[in-house]
Design a protein around this motif. Structure first.
Motif, PDB file in Angstrom:
ATOM      1  N   GLN A  52       0.856  -1.181   0.000  1.00  0.00           N
ATOM      2  CA  GLN A  52       0.000   0.000   0.000  1.00  0.00           C
ATOM      3  C   GLN A  52       0.892   1.231   0.000  1.00  0.00           C
ATOM      4  OE1 GLN A  52      -2.798   0.155   3.182  1.00  0.00           O
ATOM      5  NE2 GLN A  52      -3.795  -1.767   2.653  1.00  0.00           N
ATOM      6  N   THR A  53       0.544   2.193  -0.853  1.00  0.00           N
ATOM      7  CA  THR A  53       1.357   3.398  -0.919  1.00  0.00           C
ATOM      8  C   THR A  53       0.505   4.545  -1.450  1.00  0.00           C
ATOM      9  OG1 THR A  53       3.433   4.302  -1.772  1.00  0.00           O
ATOM     10  CG2 THR A  53       2.175   2.884  -3.261  1.00  0.00           C
ATOM     11  N   VAL A  54       1.167   5.663  -1.733  1.00  0.00           N
ATOM     12  CA  VAL A  54       0.520   6.842  -2.299  1.00  0.00           C
ATOM     13  C   VAL A  54       1.316   7.261  -3.519  1.00  0.00           C
ATOM     14  CG1 VAL A  54      -0.125   9.250  -1.949  1.00  0.00           C
ATOM     15  CG2 VAL A  54      -0.414   7.598  -0.095  1.00  0.00           C
ATOM     16  N   ALA A  55       0.628   7.507  -4.640  1.00  0.00           N
ATOM     17  CA  ALA A  55       1.271   7.958  -5.866  1.00  0.00           C
ATOM     18  C   ALA A  55       0.451   9.100  -6.459  1.00  0.00           C
ATOM     19  CB  ALA A  55       1.403   6.817  -6.869  1.00  0.00           C
ATOM     20  N   PHE A  56       1.117  10.189  -6.796  1.00  0.00           N
ATOM     21  CA  PHE A  56       0.452  11.377  -7.326  1.00  0.00           C
ATOM     22  C   PHE A  56      -0.665  11.848  -6.398  1.00  0.00           C
ATOM     23  CE2 PHE A  56       1.822   8.729 -10.939  1.00  0.00           C
ATOM     24  CZ  PHE A  56       2.783   9.562 -11.481  1.00  0.00           C
ATOM     25  N   GLY A  57      -0.438  11.651  -5.097  1.00  0.00           N
ATOM     26  CA  GLY A  57      -1.404  12.092  -4.112  1.00  0.00           C
ATOM     27  C   GLY A  57      -2.616  11.198  -3.973  1.00  0.00           C
ATOM     28  N   LEU A  58      -2.603  10.034  -4.604  1.00  0.00           N
ATOM     29  CA  LEU A  58      -3.754   9.133  -4.570  1.00  0.00           C
ATOM     30  C   LEU A  58      -3.373   7.830  -3.886  1.00  0.00           C
ATOM     31  CD1 LEU A  58      -5.036   9.533  -8.242  1.00  0.00           C
ATOM     32  CD2 LEU A  58      -6.015  10.594  -6.190  1.00  0.00           C
ATOM     33  N   PRO A  59      -4.264   7.279  -3.061  1.00  0.00           N
ATOM     34  CA  PRO A  59      -4.005   5.957  -2.483  1.00  0.00           C
ATOM     35  C   PRO A  59      -3.946   4.901  -3.596  1.00  0.00           C
ATOM     36  CG  PRO A  59      -5.798   7.070  -1.332  1.00  0.00           C
ATOM     37  CD  PRO A  59      -5.532   7.848  -2.581  1.00  0.00           C
ATOM     38  N   VAL A  60      -2.933   4.061  -3.541  1.00  0.00           N
ATOM     39  CA  VAL A  60      -2.773   3.031  -4.553  1.00  0.00           C
ATOM     40  C   VAL A  60      -2.220   1.785  -3.889  1.00  0.00           C
ATOM     41  CG1 VAL A  60      -0.459   3.845  -5.179  1.00  0.00           C
ATOM     42  CG2 VAL A  60      -1.738   2.439  -6.781  1.00  0.00           C
ATOM     43  N   GLU A  61      -2.661   0.644  -4.354  1.00  0.00           N
ATOM     44  CA  GLU A  61      -2.116  -0.618  -3.894  1.00  0.00           C
ATOM     45  C   GLU A  61      -1.542  -1.374  -5.076  1.00  0.00           C
ATOM     46  OE1 GLU A  61      -4.072  -2.914  -1.099  1.00  0.00           O
ATOM     47  OE2 GLU A  61      -4.925  -1.243   0.012  1.00  0.00           O
ATOM     48  N   LEU A  62      -0.397  -1.974  -4.874  1.00  0.00           N
ATOM     49  CA  LEU A  62       0.340  -2.658  -5.922  1.00  0.00           C
ATOM     50  C   LEU A  62       0.503  -4.125  -5.566  1.00  0.00           C
ATOM     51  CD1 LEU A  62       3.202  -0.042  -6.458  1.00  0.00           C
ATOM     52  CD2 LEU A  62       1.127  -0.295  -7.827  1.00  0.00           C
ATOM     53  N   ALA A  63       0.445  -4.951  -6.578  1.00  0.00           N
ATOM     54  CA  ALA A  63       0.754  -6.376  -6.420  1.00  0.00           C
ATOM     55  C   ALA A  63       1.575  -6.799  -7.620  1.00  0.00           C
ATOM     56  CB  ALA A  63      -0.512  -7.209  -6.315  1.00  0.00           C
ATOM     57  N   ALA A  64       2.641  -7.539  -7.380  1.00  0.00           N
ATOM     58  CA  ALA A  64       3.496  -8.010  -8.463  1.00  0.00           C
ATOM     59  C   ALA A  64       3.956  -9.416  -8.132  1.00  0.00           C
ATOM     60  CB  ALA A  64       4.700  -7.081  -8.644  1.00  0.00           C
ATOM     61  N   GLY A  65       4.295 -10.177  -9.166  1.00  0.00           N
ATOM     62  CA  GLY A  65       4.723 -11.534  -8.914  1.00  0.00           C
ATOM     63  C   GLY A  65       5.346 -12.194 -10.127  1.00  0.00           C
ATOM     64  N   LEU A  66       6.020 -13.303  -9.848  1.00  0.00           N
ATOM     65  CA  LEU A  66       6.627 -14.149 -10.862  1.00  0.00           C
ATOM     66  C   LEU A  66       6.140 -15.572 -10.660  1.00  0.00           C
ATOM     67  CD1 LEU A  66      10.313 -12.877 -10.573  1.00  0.00           C
ATOM     68  CD2 LEU A  66       8.672 -12.236 -12.351  1.00  0.00           C
ATOM     69  N   THR A  76      -4.411  -0.874  -7.996  1.00  0.00           N
ATOM     70  CA  THR A  76      -5.769  -0.398  -7.743  1.00  0.00           C
ATOM     71  C   THR A  76      -5.668   1.009  -7.166  1.00  0.00           C
ATOM     72  OG1 THR A  76      -6.628  -2.621  -7.358  1.00  0.00           O
ATOM     73  CG2 THR A  76      -7.909  -0.807  -6.482  1.00  0.00           C
ATOM     74  N   TRP A  77      -6.269   1.976  -7.853  1.00  0.00           N
ATOM     75  CA  TRP A  77      -6.168   3.392  -7.510  1.00  0.00           C
ATOM     76  C   TRP A  77      -7.519   3.895  -7.017  1.00  0.00           C
ATOM     77  CZ3 TRP A  77      -1.637   6.345  -8.983  1.00  0.00           C
ATOM     78  CH2 TRP A  77      -0.682   5.606  -9.687  1.00  0.00           C
ATOM     79  N   THR A  78      -7.530   4.553  -5.868  1.00  0.00           N
ATOM     80  CA  THR A  78      -8.737   5.219  -5.378  1.00  0.00           C
ATOM     81  C   THR A  78      -8.706   6.656  -5.890  1.00  0.00           C
ATOM     82  OG1 THR A  78      -8.710   3.834  -3.406  1.00  0.00           O
ATOM     83  CG2 THR A  78     -10.105   5.786  -3.349  1.00  0.00           C
ATOM     84  N   LEU A  79      -9.359   6.898  -7.026  1.00  0.00           N
ATOM     85  CA  LEU A  79      -9.355   8.217  -7.643  1.00  0.00           C
ATOM     86  C   LEU A  79     -10.212   9.215  -6.874  1.00  0.00           C
ATOM     87  CD1 LEU A  79      -9.776   7.076 -11.359  1.00  0.00           C
ATOM     88  CD2 LEU A  79      -7.661   7.422 -10.083  1.00  0.00           C
TER      89      LEU A  79
END
Length: 689
Positions: free
Chosen positions: A338-352, A392-395
């Motif tokens: 969970q983080t913030v990008a461009f002032g918006l809450p965003v969650e990231l998931a990545a995998g191999l 997933t971005w909460t706009l």
């Protein structure tokens, strides 16, 4: 204990919970609490998802077939072939309808462990229905983020064992010598939660030459390592020896005697034996910076012997007895933040991910039901590598954007060790695809949400579809992957006593994999790529709670599936409907939970419109509607719970065709459903307190 399981290939497509008024960041729904009650789909995720849980999972039914519960999901056709040698026929929005055995075009997963092999072929019999807590079914553009499938994902979640030691036996009997009994145990022992089951099914079969015995077993251990990490260990096994195969019927045979087996099934004693074992582990840990990692590892073996309805003694025929000895496995490493990008809450998931299957394939002459001379000897491999990133971005409190991309590589290779025919048929084929997906959802009111999504998908040939060329021997390496472009609009309405879902979808497929010319001499199917096809349709569902313990549920699907451009051997099938796909299908249920009582009963109705049996649309199965009834009663005596139940299917004794063998050789397309049938059973459960 609440054991957490994180199936990272499903990284952003299951559920989380956030009310309309909640301003906290939208939680990426990667972790699933096993044993919890059915979770409502998050109204802010732009996807089509249905869950089946509770009494819907085993609606006073046999408990051995996934079709018993999936028939209520819109967009899904789950058909019982009345032939355990070929398993169920499951399709989603038309994808998978051509499968002549097993499931393809739809990914199968249980507890994060894939039940679909790297080549895209899955076996629904591997689901351990006796320990499932719920089944989630996903369709639409975002399903492309799961990898090698176009029709979506069917994922099962096992339940936790109860806190107190509990032993249960459930036994059912029915027509045609049908008998199934399971024994299940669950308990909490300190930091370890255990759930295990054993079951046996036996039947003489509705049709001649269709006797079956199936043994299944499973074990699930959930371990709380500490406050920030957990481990889930899973094992399941299937043993199904000498399952008789009555084969499909022609139209004339169907009219003459719908219970008969094809004459060749007796001459060549057509049958299949399967032995399958697999295990897996899923480790999850929350790091100090609130990042979360998951490691999933699985592996297993599968042995198959199948006797086909011809000798297979020709020079390039490959034999009429197939033996497969498969080893498979894989791993997945995932990360979430969970983080913030461009002032918006965003969650990231990545995998191999990495998946592998290697199998020795042998072919022998079928000497009238006995294994004869060797005709084929090769070792085939499939390797899959995937990488994905999902956000997933909460706009805005009312607007949510989900975007993701998955890159997949699948490689098939074959080493030919049968050189008596003076041909070395070794070779390889590689498929690579990058699939993006994008979805936007809008929470219009606290009860109503709207969403739109687009995405690309792809579907490789399975190992079986590559196995035979129209002429000669060896793999059909000219066969390519199908690629799809998917669009969808949907809405969800959830009020106190009413739930409504609707989805409009449009899918364009290029290089659709279809049945090609029959192989010379043997007549077995081969496969080719058609140019283009289209699937457009509508899915609707209504769940309405009524007064006095009554409830009503209905699911309706409309699909217009056509070949836009398709020519084969001088025939032009452009404009024809895709075989095996009905334009209309419906399931409905009126249930009554008698107030202040443990009695429950329900009346079901299900049916579908005409389906074509071949690409030429020259043969078809008529539409039908049937009604089923079931009832149960639960009674407790101290720590002992008793639940007798009864079910009657096809109350009006209607004759109809359940499933079709699309483009079946010799016009043998039809697999008839049973006429009126009954089932009665008793569940006994004892809990030590």
């Amino acid at each position: 204990m609440r054991v957490l399981l994180l199936p990272l290939s499903l990284a952003c497509l299951t559920t989380s919970h956030l009310s309309h008024a909640d301003s906290t960041p939208l939680s990426l729904p990667t972790q699933v609490v096993l044993g919890s009650q059915q979770n409502q789909p998050d109204a802010r995720l732009p996807l089509t998802r249905d869950s089946v849980s509770g009494a819907q999972l085993q609606p006073n039914a046999l408990g051995a077939n996934l079709s018993e519960s999936l028939q209520r999901v819109p967009g899904i056709l789950a058909l019982n072939r009345e032939n355990y040698a070929q398993d169920l026929q499951i399709s989603s929005r038309g994808f998978g309808a051509r499968a002549q055995f097993g499931v393809r075009g739809v990914r199968l997963v249980q507890d994060g462990i894939p039940l679909t092999m790297p080549d895209g072929q899955g076996q629904p019999a591997l689901f351990d229905l006796d320990t499932l807590d719920r089944i989630d079914v996903l369709r639409g553009p975002l399903a492309a983020l799961y990898g090698n499938a176009s029709g979506g994902v069917i994922q099962g979640f096992s339940g936790e064992g109860p806190f107190y030691p509990t032993l249960e036996n459930r036994t059912a009997v029915g027509n045609d010598g049908l008998w199934r009994s399971r024994l299940r145990y669950g308990a909490q022992h300190d930091a370890v939660n255990i759930q295990t089951s054993l079951a046996r099914l036996e039947t003489d079969g509705y049709r001649d030459h269709s006797a079956t015995r199936r043994d299944t077993g499973s074990l699930r251990l959930g371990i709380d390592i500490d406050d920030v990490s957990s481990l889930t260990l899973l094992f399941n096994a299937l043993d199904q020896p000498d399952t008789q195969d009555p084969l499909g019927l022609t139209a004339d045979q169907l009219r003459a005697d719908r219970r008969q087996a094809v004459a060749g099934s007796q001459v060549f004693n057509t049958r299949k034996s399967v032995r399958h074992q697999q295990g897996g582990m899923n480790y999850q840990r929350l790091l100090s910076n609130a990042d979360q990692i998951t490691l999933m590892i699985y592996g297993g073996t599968r042995e198959v012997q199948q006797f086909l309805a011809f000798p297979g003694s020709g020079q390039f025929s490959g034999g009429g007895v197939i033996e497969l000895d498969r080893r498979f496995g894989g791993a997945e490493l995932g990360w979430q933040r969970q983080t913030v990008a461009f002032g918006l809450p965003v969650e990231l998931a990545a995998g191999l991910t990495w998946d592998y299957q290697g199998e020795e394939r042998l072919g022998f002459v079928n000497a009238q039901g006995r294994k004869g001379n060797l005709q084929r000897d090769e070792f085939n491999r499939v390797q899959g590598r995937d990488a994905y990133l999902i956000s997933t971005w909460t706009l805005h409190p009312d607007w949510t954007l989900t975007a993701g991309v998955r890159h997949s590589q699948v490689r098939f290779s074959s080493d030919d060790d049968y050189l008596q025919d003076s041909n070395d048929d070794s070779g390889s084929s590689r498929f690579s695809q990058t699939n993006p997906a994008l979805g936007l959802s809008y929470q219009w009111t606290p009860a109503l949400s709207l969403y739109a999504a687009i995405g690309k998908g792809f579907e490789t040939p399975t190992a079986q579809e590559l196995a035979y060329r129209p002429t000669g021997s060896g793999l059909n390496l000219d066969l390519g992957a199908a690629r799809s472009f998917n669009r969808e609009l949907g809405l969800r309405l959830r009020q106190a006593r009413t739930e409504v879902t609707a989805a409009l979808f449009d899918t364009r497929v290029s290089d659709e994999i279809v049945t090609g010319p029959n192989q010379a001499v043997t007549g077995r199917n081969t496969f080719i790529n058609a140019a283009e096809s289209t699937r457009r349709g509508l899915e609707l569902s209504l769940n309405q709670q009524l007064d006095h313990g009554l409830s009503f549920y209905a699911a309706y699907t409309y699909v217009q599936a056509r070949f836009d451009s398709y020519q084969s051997e001088g025939d032009d099938f452009s404009g024809n409907r895709l075989p095996g796909v009905p334009r209309h299908s419906l399931f409905s249920e009126l249930a009554w939970q008698v107030p202040d009582s443990n009695w429950r009963t329900a009346l079901e109705a299900q049916g579908m419109s005409q389906r074509y049996a071949n690409d030429a649309n020259a043969d078809s199965a008529s539409g039908y509607a049937v009604f089923n009834w079931h009832a149960s009663y639960r009674h407790s005596i101290g720590g002992l719970n008793l639940e007798p139940f009864v079910r009657v299917n096809n109350l009006a004794d209607r004759e109809y065709v359940s499933s079709l063998i699309v483009n079946g050789p010799g016009g043998r397309f039809y697999e008839p459903a049973a006429e009126r049938s009954w089932l009665a059973g008793l569940s006994l459960e004892y809990q030590w307190r």
